[in-house]
Design an enzyme around this catalytic site. Structure first.
Site, PDB file in Angstrom:
ATOM      1  N   ALA A  61       0.856  -1.192   0.000  1.00 38.01           N
ATOM      2  CA  ALA A  61       0.000   0.000   0.000  1.00 38.01           C
ATOM      3  C   ALA A  61       0.889   1.238   0.000  1.00 38.01           C
ATOM      4  CB  ALA A  61      -0.872  -0.015   1.248  1.00 38.01           C
ATOM      5  N   GLY A 100       0.668  -5.062   1.054  1.00 34.66           N
ATOM      6  CA  GLY A 100      -0.471  -5.136   0.138  1.00 34.66           C
ATOM      7  C   GLY A 100      -0.087  -5.762  -1.198  1.00 34.66           C
ATOM      8  N   GLU A 103      -0.325  -9.313  -0.607  1.00 33.60           N
ATOM      9  CA  GLU A 103      -1.755  -9.634  -0.419  1.00 33.60           C
ATOM     10  C   GLU A 103      -2.468  -9.699  -1.770  1.00 33.60           C
ATOM     11  OE1 GLU A 103      -2.203  -6.473   2.613  1.00 33.60           O
ATOM     12  OE2 GLU A 103      -3.169  -8.034   3.812  1.00 33.60           O
ATOM     13  N   GLU A 123       4.017  -5.300   7.509  1.00 33.77           N
ATOM     14  CA  GLU A 123       3.144  -4.276   8.114  1.00 33.77           C
ATOM     15  C   GLU A 123       3.415  -4.065   9.595  1.00 33.77           C
ATOM     16  OE1 GLU A 123       2.214  -6.539   5.956  1.00 33.77           O
ATOM     17  OE2 GLU A 123       0.647  -5.813   4.606  1.00 33.77           O
TER      18      GLU A 123
HETATM   19  C1  LIG Z   1      -5.475  -2.028   4.089  1.00 33.01           C
HETATM   20  C2  LIG Z   1      -4.201  -1.758   3.398  1.00 33.01           C
HETATM   21  C3  LIG Z   1      -3.040  -2.295   4.131  1.00 33.01           C
HETATM   22  C4  LIG Z   1      -1.885  -2.415   3.504  1.00 33.01           C
HETATM   23  C5  LIG Z   1      -0.719  -2.756   4.205  1.00 33.01           C
HETATM   24  C6  LIG Z   1       0.561  -2.338   3.468  1.00 33.01           C
HETATM   25  O1  LIG Z   1       0.780  -2.705   2.361  1.00 33.01           O
HETATM   26  S1  LIG Z   1       1.581  -1.339   4.291  1.00 33.01           S
HETATM   27  C7  LIG Z   1       3.002  -1.227   3.263  1.00 33.01           C
HETATM   28  C8  LIG Z   1       3.786  -2.476   3.320  1.00 33.01           C
HETATM   29  N1  LIG Z   1       4.999  -2.341   2.571  1.00 33.01           N
HETATM   30  C9  LIG Z   1       6.144  -2.086   3.147  1.00 33.01           C
HETATM   31  O2  LIG Z   1       6.263  -1.952   4.338  1.00 33.01           O
HETATM   32  C10 LIG Z   1       7.328  -1.938   2.219  1.00 33.01           C
HETATM   33  C11 LIG Z   1       8.034  -0.669   2.511  1.00 33.01           C
HETATM   34  N2  LIG Z   1       9.146  -0.466   1.620  1.00 33.01           N
HETATM   35  C12 LIG Z   1      10.310  -1.093   1.774  1.00 33.01           C
HETATM   36  O3  LIG Z   1      10.528  -1.928   2.624  1.00 33.01           O
HETATM   37  C13 LIG Z   1      11.398  -0.673   0.841  1.00 33.01           C
HETATM   38  O4  LIG Z   1      11.132   0.614   0.396  1.00 33.01           O
HETATM   39  C14 LIG Z   1      11.553  -1.618  -0.381  1.00 33.01           C
HETATM   40  C15 LIG Z   1      10.248  -1.798  -1.111  1.00 33.01           C
HETATM   41  C16 LIG Z   1      12.097  -2.970   0.089  1.00 33.01           C
HETATM   42  C17 LIG Z   1      12.575  -0.980  -1.377  1.00 33.01           C
HETATM   43  O5  LIG Z   1      13.778  -0.711  -0.690  1.00 33.01           O
HETATM   44  P1  LIG Z   1      14.924   0.172  -1.369  1.00 33.01           P
HETATM   45  O6  LIG Z   1      16.037   0.206  -0.392  1.00 33.01           O
HETATM   46  O7  LIG Z   1      15.159  -0.301  -2.724  1.00 33.01           O
HETATM   47  O8  LIG Z   1      14.312   1.621  -1.529  1.00 33.01           O
HETATM   48  P2  LIG Z   1      13.802   2.643  -0.422  1.00 33.01           P
HETATM   49  O9  LIG Z   1      13.405   1.949   0.808  1.00 33.01           O
HETATM   50  O10 LIG Z   1      14.789   3.734  -0.302  1.00 33.01           O
HETATM   51  O11 LIG Z   1      12.469   3.188  -1.095  1.00 33.01           O
HETATM   52  C18 LIG Z   1      12.515   3.958  -2.282  1.00 33.01           C
HETATM   53  C19 LIG Z   1      11.457   5.038  -2.177  1.00 33.01           C
HETATM   54  O12 LIG Z   1      10.170   4.421  -2.197  1.00 33.01           O
HETATM   55  C20 LIG Z   1       9.414   4.831  -1.091  1.00 33.01           C
HETATM   56  N3  LIG Z   1       8.540   3.708  -0.682  1.00 33.01           N
HETATM   57  C21 LIG Z   1       8.897   2.443  -0.505  1.00 33.01           C
HETATM   58  N4  LIG Z   1       7.835   1.693  -0.188  1.00 33.01           N
HETATM   59  C22 LIG Z   1       6.772   2.526  -0.173  1.00 33.01           C
HETATM   60  C23 LIG Z   1       5.401   2.346   0.085  1.00 33.01           C
HETATM   61  N5  LIG Z   1       4.885   1.149   0.382  1.00 33.01           N
HETATM   62  N6  LIG Z   1       4.616   3.434   0.023  1.00 33.01           N
HETATM   63  C24 LIG Z   1       5.112   4.650  -0.290  1.00 33.01           C
HETATM   64  N7  LIG Z   1       6.420   4.884  -0.545  1.00 33.01           N
HETATM   65  C25 LIG Z   1       7.230   3.829  -0.492  1.00 33.01           C
HETATM   66  C26 LIG Z   1      10.449   5.151  -0.032  1.00 33.01           C
HETATM   67  O13 LIG Z   1       9.920   5.993   0.950  1.00 33.01           O
HETATM   68  C27 LIG Z   1      11.527   5.810  -0.863  1.00 33.01           C
HETATM   69  O14 LIG Z   1      11.152   7.117  -1.158  1.00 33.01           O
HETATM   70  P3  LIG Z   1      11.794   8.340  -0.329  1.00 33.01           P
HETATM   71  O15 LIG Z   1      11.269   9.545  -1.060  1.00 33.01           O
HETATM   72  O16 LIG Z   1      13.262   8.173  -0.397  1.00 33.01           O
HETATM   73  O17 LIG Z   1      11.264   8.247   1.053  1.00 33.01           O
END
Ligand SMILES: CC/C=C/CC(=O)SCCNC(=O)CCNC(=O)[C@H](O)C(C)(C)COP(=O)(O)OP(=O)(O)OC[C@H]1O[C@@H](n2cnc3c(N)ncnc32)[C@H](O)[C@@H]1OP(=O)(O)O
Length: 717
Positions: A61, A100, A103, A123
Site C-alpha cells: 500500500a 499489500g 496480499e 506491516e
Molecule cells: C489495508 C491496506 C493495508 C496495507 C498494508 C501495506 O501494504 S503497508 C506497506 C507495506 N509495505 C512495506 O512496508 C514496504 C516498505 N518499503 C520497503 O521496505 C522498501 O522501500 C523496499 C520496497 C524494500 C525498497 O527498498 P529500497 O532500499 O530499494 O528503496 P527505499 O526503501 O529507499 O524506497 C525507495 C522510495 O520508495 C518509497 N517507498 C517504498 N515503499 C513505499 C510504500 N509502500 N509506500 C510509499 N512509498 C514507499 C520510499 O519511501 C523511498 O522514497 P523516499 O522519497 O526516499 O522516502
C-alpha cells in the site's frame, strides 16, 4: 496507474506502474480495477498476468496515503475481485512483493516468483497488520506456524524460500514475466475455482492453544509495548479458528484499532525518517545529491578491540578488502580468531561462502600507505588518537580518508593533527558494529563534502542507516544521553532505586533501563570521561554534589571507586552471580549505600512516582535534542529520532524522542520542564531551550514543520 496489453494472443498483461516500488496508490488501485475489467470482458483473453513495472512487483500500500482519507477503490474488495475472477490470474513476482503487494498476489490464483525476489508482510514494522486479507489468506496457504512467523516478524523471504513454504507455485531464474505468461497459457483452460485461497481450509494443527499461547508470549516479550505484533497474533488466530468471512471481520476490527492507536503513525514516521536522513546536507550547503563519494576498495581498521573487530567484519561483508591492525600481539591473535568466526557465522546465516580472503592482519601501521580509507578504533583517549592520526597523515597516500570511531571526542582536534584535515570525519559505530544498523557520520569544521559523502556511502554499503551530524561533545546520541543519565542519578539521590527507574523506562519501551544499560556498557567508561573532564573532585569549600557551579551526582564515581564497574566485575547498580554474569539482581548493599549517601548529604528520601521518573529522564533528553537542533548539530528532528531508535533502543512505536515530544504536546513538555527547573534551578539541562519555547509560541507545529524554525546550521566548534 496500471497498463494493459494483450500478449501471446490470449494473455491479458496488467503492469502496475508507480515508480519507484509500484506502491498501491489510489491511481494504481483504480488502474487494477479498470484493467481487470478490460481483461475479463475481452473474449480473446483466456488468462491474466499481473506484474510490476521495472522489475518490481509491488512494495505494498502507498504509505504516504495513510495520513489522508481514503480515495479510490479500497484494497480488500479489489483483491476479492481478482480472486473471484472467472479467468485464471497469475502474479509475476520480481523484485519485491511486500505488504499489500503480497496480499494482491495471494488474491491471484497462481504465483510465479524470481528466485531472488523478496516476499513478505512487513506491516508489523509500520504498526499495522496485513489488513487486506493477508492475515487470513496466508495461514490458509502455508499453515499457521509459518504464517505466524512471517506476519509477526515482518521478515522477507526469497523466492526460493517462498517455494519451500508453499507461498509460490514456481520459481524461476529467467525473465519472470515471460515465465508467468507461459504459465498463464498453460492454465488458460483450467477454471480457477479450486485456486481461491480464501476458500481453503486452514491447515489443522495438533495443539492450536499451545501454539498461540507460545506465539503470544514471544511477541509480548519482544514487542516492548507495541500493539501491532499482538494484533498480528490475534488476527492469525482468527484465521485458524473462524470461517473466512468472520476472520476478515476480525482483521478489520484489529486493523481499525491499530490505525487509530498513534503507534502506527509513529512507526510510519520512523520508516520515512530512515530514508530522509540519507538526504544529508552540511552547513556549507554541500548536499547528498551534489557530492560524489570517493571509491573505497581497500580499508584499514586500527585497534582490534570489540569495536574494531565488528567494524572489520562489517567492511568485509560489504565487499571491502580490509587490513586489520593491532599492535598488541596477544590481542591480534585473539582478534584474528574472533573475526574469522564472526565472518563464518555471518556467511552461514546468509548462505554464502565466508570472505576470509578479503581480510589481512598487521601489527604495524605500514599497510596504511596502500588503502583508500582508515577507520581508527583505538581506546577512547584523545592523546592516543592524536598520535595515530599524526602517524597516518605521514604514511597514507594522498586522498586517503581518515575516520575515527570516537563516540564523542572532538573531530576538529584530530583533524588538526593531519596534513589534510578535509579528509577527516567521524564514523561512530554502535556495538556490536557488524550488527547495529546505526552509523553517526560526524563532520568537523574542515571536513570536505566528499569525505562526508564517502563515509555515508560506505555506511550504506555496510547495510547501515547513516546519519550526518555536526561536531560537538558526544555528537547527537551521547550528548542527549548525558542529561538523561544525570536525571536518573539525581532521582536515586532523591529517594528512588535503580530497579524502579529501570522498570519505568522498560515499561515505556526501552530494551533496557538506564542502570541495567550502564552495568552492561561498564560504569568505568563514563568515570574515565568525567576524570578527564576534571569532574571527579569537588572544589574546596563546595559541596560534593556541586561541580562547575551545577548540581552533580558523584554516585557513579563512588561505585567505581569500590571497583563496581557493572556486569564485567559482577557488581554495579545491580549484582550478578559472577563477573560477566548477565542476570541483574537487586543488591541490598546498593540500597544501604544509597541510604548512607543520603544521610551523609542531608537528603531526605521522598516518594518518586512513575510520572516523575519518565518526565525527568525523557524530557531532559528531549530538551537536549531541541538544543541540538538549535545549534545545527542535527539538520532535523528525523536525524535525532533515527539515531535514538536505531542506536539507543528508543521504542520505534514511539517514533523517537522528538516525535514523542510532539505526541505528548510541546506545550506540556515545556510546562513540565519549567516546573522541574523551578524545583531544581541548579540543573541547567531542565531549563527549557529557546527552540522549544519558540515552537510553542508558534502554535506547536507538527514535527515535519520544525525545520522552518531552525536557523541555518553553523558548526559549533
Ligand atoms: C489495508 C491496506 C493495508 C496495507 C498494508 C501495506 O501494504 S503497508 C506497506 C507495506 N509495505 C512495506 O512496508 C514496504 C516498505 N518499503 C520497503 O521496505 C522498501 O522501500 C523496499 C520496497 C524494500 C525498497 O527498498 P529500497 O532500499 O530499494 O528503496 P527505499 O526503501 O529507499 O524506497 C525507495 C522510495 O520508495 C518509497 N517507498 C517504498 N515503499 C513505499 C510504500 N509502500 N509506500 C510509499 N512509498 C514507499 C520510499 O519511501 C523511498 O522514497 P523516499 O522519497 O526516499 O522516502
Amino acid at each position: 496507474m496500471a497498463q494493459y496489453s494483450r500478449v501471446s494472443g490470449t494473455v491479458g498483461l496488467i503492469t502496475l506502474l508507480n515508480p519507484p516500488v509500484n506502491a498501491l496508490s489510489a491511481a494504481v488501485r483504480q488502474g487494477i480495477v479498470d484493467t481487470m475489467d478490460k481483461a475479463l470482458s475481452d473474449r480473446k483473453v483466456k488468462s491474466v498476468v499481473i506484474c510490476g513495472h521495472n522489475g518490481k512487483f509491488c512494495g505494498g500500500a502507498d504509505i504516504r496515503e495513510f495520513s489522508s482519507p481514503l480515495t479510490g477503490p479500497p484494497l480488500i474488495p479489489l483483491i476479492q475481485g481478482v480472486e473471484s475472477a472467472a479467468k485464471p490470474v497469475v502474479a509475476a513476482i520480481e523484485g519485491v512483493a511486500l505488504g499489500g503487494g503480497l496480499e494482491l498476489a495471494l488474491g491471484c490464483h497462481y504465483r510465479i516468483a524470481h528466485s531472488k525476489a523478496r516476499l513478505g508482510l512487513p506491516e508489523v514494522h509500520l504498526g499495522l497488520l496485513p489488513g487486506a486479507g493477508g492475515s487470513q489468506r496466508l495461514p490458509r496457504l502455508i499453515g499457521v506456524p509459518a504464517a505466524l512467523d512471517l506476519i509477526t516478524t515482518g521478515r522477507h523471504v526469497t523466492g526460493a524460500e517462498a517455494l519451500q513454504l508453499g507461498l509460490v507455485d514456481k520459481v524461476t531464474d529467467r525473465n519472470t514475466v515471460d515465465e508467468a505468461v507461459k504459465f498463464a497459457l498453460s492454465v488458460a483452460d483450467q477454471p480457477p475455482n479450486s485456486r481461491r485461497v480464501s476458500t481453503f481450509p486452514c491447515p489443522r494443527h495438533p495443539d492450536l492453544d499451545a501454539l498461540f499461547e507460545g506465539a503470544m508470549q514471544r511477541v509480548r516479550q519482544r514487542a516492548r509495548g507495541a500493539l501491532a505484533p499482538v494484533a498480528c497474533v490475534q488476527a492469525v488466530r482468527a484465521a485458524a479458528t473462524l470461517p473466512y468471512a468472520q476472520g476478515m471481520e476480525r482483521e478489520r476490527e484489529l486493523m481499525a484499532t491499530l490505525f487509530t492507536s498513534g503507534q502506527a503513525r509513529a512507526q510510519q514516521y520512523h520508516f520515512f525518517a530512515q530514508r530522509a536522513v540519507g538526504r544529508w546536507s552540511m552547513p556549507s550547503g554541500a548536499r547528498w545529491d551534489t557530492t560524489k563519494p570517493g571509491a573505497v576498495h581497500k580499508a584499514m581498521v586500527i585497534g582490534l578491540g570489540t569495536m574494531g573487530r565488528g567494524i572489520s567484519v562489517a567492511l568485509v561483508q560489504a565487499g571491502v578488502s580490509v587490513v586489520a591492525m593491532e599492535t598488541n600481539e596477544k590481542q591480534l591473535m585473539e582478534a584474528k580468531q574472533a573475526i574469522s568466526s564472526m565472518l563464518e557465522r555471518g556467511a552461514k546465516r546468509r548462505g554464502v561462502a565466508p570472505a576470509l580472503d578479503k581480510i589481512g592482519y598487521s601489527s604495524n601501521m605500514e599497510p596504511a600507505a596502500d588503502v583508500d580509507l582508515v577507520i581508527e578504533a583505538v581506546f577512547e583517549d584523545m592523546a592516543l588518537k592524536k598520535k595515530v592520526f599524526q602517524q597516518l597523515s605521514a604514511l597514507c597516500k594522498p586522498g586517503t580518508f581518515l575516520c575515527s570511531n570516537t563516540s564523542g571526542l572532538d573531530i576538529d582536534q584530530l583533524a588538526s593533527e593531519t596534513r589534510h584535515p578535509e579528509l577527516v570525519v567521524g564514523m561512530h559505530f554502535f556495538a556490536p558494529a557488524h550488527v547495529m544498523k546505526l552509523l553517526e557520520v560526524v563532520y568537523g569544521s574542515r571536513s570536505s563534502p566528499q569525505a562526508v559523502a564517502t563515509a555515508m556511502e560506505l555506511g550504506k554499503q555496510m547495510g547501515k542507516v547513516s546519519v550526518a551530524v555536526g561536531n560537538c561533545r558526544g555528537f547527537v546520541g551521547n550528548r542527549m544521553l548525558k542529561p538523561y543519565l544525570e536525571q536518573a542519578f539525581f532521582l536515586l539521590e532523591e529517594g528512588t532505586t535503580p530497579e524502579f527507574v529501570d522498570q519505568v523506562l522498560e515499561e515505556f519501551g526501552f530494551a533496557m533501563g538506564v542502570f541495567r544499560m550502564s552495568d552492561l556498557s561498564g560504569l568505568d567508561v563514563g568515570w574515565r570521561v568525567r576524570k578527564a573532564d576534571g569532574l571527579l573532585n569537588a572544589s574546596e569549600g563546595h559541596s560534593a554534589r556541586i561541580r562547575q557551579g551545577c548540581r552533580y551526582s558523584p554516585l557513579g564515581d563512588l561505585l567505581c571507586e569500590q571497583g563496581r564497574f557493572g556486569q564485567k566485575t559482577g557488581r554495579g547498580w545491580y549484582q550478578y552471580d559472577k563477573p560477566g554474569g548477565r542476570v541483574a539482581k537487586p543488591d541490598p548493599w546498593l540500597h544501604g549505600f544509597l541510604e548512607k549517601f543520603r544521610t551523609q548529604h542531608g537528603l531526605v528520601a521522598r516518594r518518586i512516582d512513575h510520572q516523575e521518573v519518565l518526565e525527568r529522564c525523557l524530557y531532559a533528553l528531549m530538551n537536549e535534542g531541541f538544543r541540538i537542533l538549535e545549534d545545527g548539530i542535527a539538520a532535523g528532528p528525523e536525524d535525532i529520532d533515527v539515531i535514538y531508535v536505531l542506536g539507543y533502543s528508543w521504542p520505534p512505536h514511539r517514533g523517537g524522542p522528538m516525535f514523542y515530544a510532539g505526541m505528548v504536546g510541546l506545550q506540556k513538555v515545556l510546562e513540565r520542564l519549567e516546573h522541574y527547573h523551578q524545583e531544581h534551578p541548579d540543573i541547567p539541562s531542565l531549563k527549557p531551550c529557546n527552540l522549544l519555547r519558540n515552537l510553542v509560541v508558534n502554535g506547536s507545529p507538527p514535527v515535519h514543520k520544525w525545520r522552518e524554525f531552525l536557523k541555518k546550521p553553523q558548526s559549533q566548534l
